[in-house]
Design an enzyme around this catalytic site. Structure first.
Site, PDB file in Angstrom:
ATOM      1  N   SER A   1      -4.132  -0.062   0.842  1.00 48.35           N
ATOM      2  CA  SER A   1      -4.390  -1.127   1.801  1.00 48.35           C
ATOM      3  C   SER A   1      -3.518  -0.968   3.038  1.00 48.35           C
ATOM      4  O   SER A   1      -2.380  -0.527   2.955  1.00 48.35           O
ATOM      5  CB  SER A   1      -4.119  -2.492   1.176  1.00 48.35           C
ATOM      6  OG  SER A   1      -4.343  -3.524   2.120  1.00 48.35           O
TER       7      SER A   1
ATOM      8  N   LYS B   1      -6.891  -3.905  -6.181  1.00 51.32           N
ATOM      9  CA  LYS B   1      -7.237  -3.750  -4.761  1.00 51.32           C
ATOM     10  C   LYS B   1      -8.470  -4.588  -4.416  1.00 51.32           C
ATOM     11  O   LYS B   1      -8.548  -5.193  -3.330  1.00 51.32           O
ATOM     12  CB  LYS B   1      -7.503  -2.281  -4.437  1.00 51.32           C
ATOM     13  CG  LYS B   1      -7.992  -2.001  -3.005  1.00 51.32           C
ATOM     14  CD  LYS B   1      -7.009  -2.516  -1.954  1.00 51.32           C
ATOM     15  CE  LYS B   1      -7.260  -1.903  -0.583  1.00 51.32           C
ATOM     16  NZ  LYS B   1      -8.585  -2.127  -0.027  1.00 51.32           N
TER      17      LYS B   1
ATOM     18  N   HIS C   1      -7.300  -8.090  -4.088  1.00 50.62           N
ATOM     19  CA  HIS C   1      -6.568  -8.148  -2.814  1.00 50.62           C
ATOM     20  C   HIS C   1      -7.532  -8.386  -1.666  1.00 50.62           C
ATOM     21  O   HIS C   1      -7.322  -9.251  -0.804  1.00 50.62           O
ATOM     22  CB  HIS C   1      -5.792  -6.845  -2.611  1.00 50.62           C
ATOM     23  CG  HIS C   1      -5.324  -6.602  -1.207  1.00 50.62           C
ATOM     24  ND1 HIS C   1      -6.173  -6.189  -0.189  1.00 50.62           N
ATOM     25  CD2 HIS C   1      -4.104  -6.715  -0.634  1.00 50.62           C
ATOM     26  CE1 HIS C   1      -5.490  -6.069   0.933  1.00 50.62           C
ATOM     27  NE2 HIS C   1      -4.233  -6.374   0.689  1.00 50.62           N
ATOM     28  N   ASN C   2      -8.620  -7.633  -1.636  1.00 54.96           N
ATOM     29  CA  ASN C   2      -9.586  -7.770  -0.553  1.00 54.96           C
ATOM     30  C   ASN C   2     -10.296  -9.119  -0.606  1.00 54.96           C
ATOM     31  O   ASN C   2     -10.627  -9.706   0.429  1.00 54.96           O
ATOM     32  CB  ASN C   2     -10.614  -6.637  -0.612  1.00 54.96           C
ATOM     33  CG  ASN C   2     -10.050  -5.327  -0.103  1.00 54.96           C
ATOM     34  OD1 ASN C   2      -8.841  -5.099  -0.142  1.00 54.96           O
ATOM     35  ND2 ASN C   2     -10.907  -4.445   0.350  1.00 54.96           N
TER      36      ASN C   2
ATOM     37  N   GLU D   1      -8.078 -11.530   0.897  1.00 49.23           N
ATOM     38  CA  GLU D   1      -8.135 -11.270   2.344  1.00 49.23           C
ATOM     39  C   GLU D   1      -9.320 -11.997   2.977  1.00 49.23           C
ATOM     40  O   GLU D   1      -9.192 -12.607   4.055  1.00 49.23           O
ATOM     41  CB  GLU D   1      -8.240  -9.764   2.564  1.00 49.23           C
ATOM     42  CG  GLU D   1      -8.334  -9.304   3.996  1.00 49.23           C
ATOM     43  CD  GLU D   1      -8.543  -7.803   4.068  1.00 49.23           C
ATOM     44  OE1 GLU D   1      -9.493  -7.361   4.748  1.00 49.23           O
ATOM     45  OE2 GLU D   1      -7.763  -7.059   3.433  1.00 49.23           O
TER      46      GLU D   1
END
Length: 483
Positions: A131, A186, A189-190, A193
């Site tokens: 990232s 990940k 995480h996105n 986001e």
């Protein structure tokens, strides 16, 4: 053919791959082999950066021969069939004990599948979430690798050499877990986001519509927020975006950009996976749906004739309203992260991963898009209680929610009355209220399910599972223990 000398190689030299290769080459102890399907990109990278000392290869056999053992290669190609094709070629020229790393945004079930297949050859396969975008790849990303313990012995020092560094000196990388764990983290995480960006956009929209301030003036507000508890990379860049003036028209750039937000799938994956795991991630879901809605101008054009509030939206006290929006933003942000960490915990349980949630929060402190000051607070929360069932209930976050809930409610009410869409704010508040409720209307839903489908229910006053014999004559309703 090059003599074996490189300790790490990169396959795929588009912007992300090239920047990652340059980052690797700039760190002491690394010598980097590079390969790209089209020779032009390889030649260009080597010519433009002679200081990097790249060892170029022009076929997979030469690439493998250039690498010292255990050979370690990072694939930086578009997720999907391209990744599978590169893996197939590397497996042909690698040997047991070598390491193949997929650094793309792969869907974690694909990583689980690939790891299982590659493991049968004796080669290690690692799915690593990376990232930070192009800048992070070059200067220091946050890295979330999965894979075997054996692969981490070789790969760990290499990744630590290129990762972003937190203020306390810790590199922003950790061995997340086995097979697909890295790409799973990940993905979440996105998803976080997505929620964070939507919340910021809603805050901007409410302030602009409610106070009449210009984008440049709102930029100053965001810059001020960035000095306090809301400090984050996304708040920082939002101020910069709002200050930008379009050179061609002289208008604020944000007013020139078409209001249709794109998406690359990771938000949808996060929501789909959460549904399968039975984990509510309403803030992430609404942020994802908001992008989808924005991308249907044909529907929005037709629906623009639908009625809304008759009175214009204008707040009586601009400063007080802005302060309320800041509180609502922080409270909703807490919920987004709490939901995201709930999904990571549930995923770990489902797939047999051991994931240190505190360590995950630490590696997000620098290098990644959602880096923010309060990630330190998340790390503290899990350090104090590793099995914390709900992040939002940790003392720091519970106090912040207590302090901010009145403002949060005022903002959601104001948006509703004014007809301004605030799906992430309102859904986060609804989740908060549902989470803290003593009793939910799910009892009625379960009664309905039993009526039409004999799905049974449990009682509050005795053990067991029950089914009512529903009939038109309510006096004849009976219940039985179906055990």
């Amino acid at each position: 053919m090059n003599q074996a000398a490189a300790n790490i190689g990169v396959v795929g030299l588009a912007v992300m791959g090239s920047n990652l290769a340059r980052n690797l080459a700039s760190r002491e102890g690394n010598t980097v082999a590079v390969y790209n399907r089209s020779r032009e990109k390889t030649d260009q990278l080597v010519a433009e950066h002679p200081e990097a000392g790249f060892l170029p290869a022009f076929d997979y056999a030469e690439f493998a021969a250039t690498l010292s053992k255990p050979r370690t290669a990072i694939i930086m190609v578009k997720a999907g069939r391209g990744t599978d094709a590169v893996i197939d070629e590397l497996v042909k020229v690698f040997e047991p004990g070598d390491i193949i790393v997929d650094g793309g945004n792969a869907y974690f079930p694909d990583t689980i599948r690939r790891e299982k297949a590659v493991r049968e050859t004796g080669i290690n396969f690692v799915g690593a979430g990376i990232s930070g975008g192009e800048e992070g790849a070059l200067n220091g990303p946050s890295i979330m690798p999965g894979g075997s313990d054996e692969s981490w012995v070789t790969l760990g020092p290499i990744l630590k050499s290129i990762a972003a560094v937190a203020p306390d000196g810790e590199p922003c990388v950790t061995h997340v877990g086995h097979d697909g764990a890295g790409h799973f983290v990940k993905m979440v995480h996105n998803g976080i986001e997505y929620a964070d960006m939507q919340l910021i956009a809603e805050a901007y929209d409410l302030i602009r519509r409610g106070t009449g301030k210009t984008p440049a003036e709102i930029a100053d507000i965001f810059a001020a927020w960035n000095t306090g508890e809301l400090e984050s990379y996304l708040i920082e860049i939002t101020a910069e975006v709002l200050r930008q003036v379009d050179a061609e028209t002289g208008k604020p750039l944000v007013d020139v950009i078409l209001d249709q937000a794109g998406a690359k799938g990771t938000g949808a994956w996060t929501v789909q996976t959460a549904l399968a795991l039975g984990v509510p991630v309403s803030g992430i879901a609404e942020a994802t749906f908001a992008r989808s809605l924005s991308s249907h101008p044909e529907q929005r054009a037709v629906a623009s004739a639908l009625p809304g509030p008759a009175e214009p939206f204008e707040v009586a006290d601009a400063d007080a309203f802005i302060a309320d929006v800041a509180q609502a933003l922080f409270a909703s942000k807490i919920i987004a992260y709490s939901q995201g960490f709930d999904e990571i915990r549930a995923g770990a349980a489902e797939y047999g991963w051991t994931i240190d949630l505190g360590a995950v929060s630490k590696i997000w402190r620098e290098g990644c898009i959602i880096r923010a000051q309060f990630l330190n607070r998340i790390a503290d929360a899990y350090a104090g209680e590793p099995d914390l069932p709900v992040l939002a209930t940790a003392p720091y976050f519970a106090e912040a929610l207590t302090r901010g809930q009145a403002a949060w409610r005022r903002v959601v009410v104001a948006a509703t009355v004014a007809g301004i869409p605030s799906p992430a704010f309102s859904s986060s508040l609804a989740y908060y209220d549902g989470l803290r409720a003593d009793r939910l209307p799910a009892a009625l839903v379960q009664g309905q399910r039993d009526f039409f489908g004999a799905h049974t229910y449990k009682r509050i006053d005795k053990e067991g599972t029950f089914h009512t014999l529903w009939s038109g004559d309510r006096s004849e309703i009976e219940a039985e223990d179906t055990h």
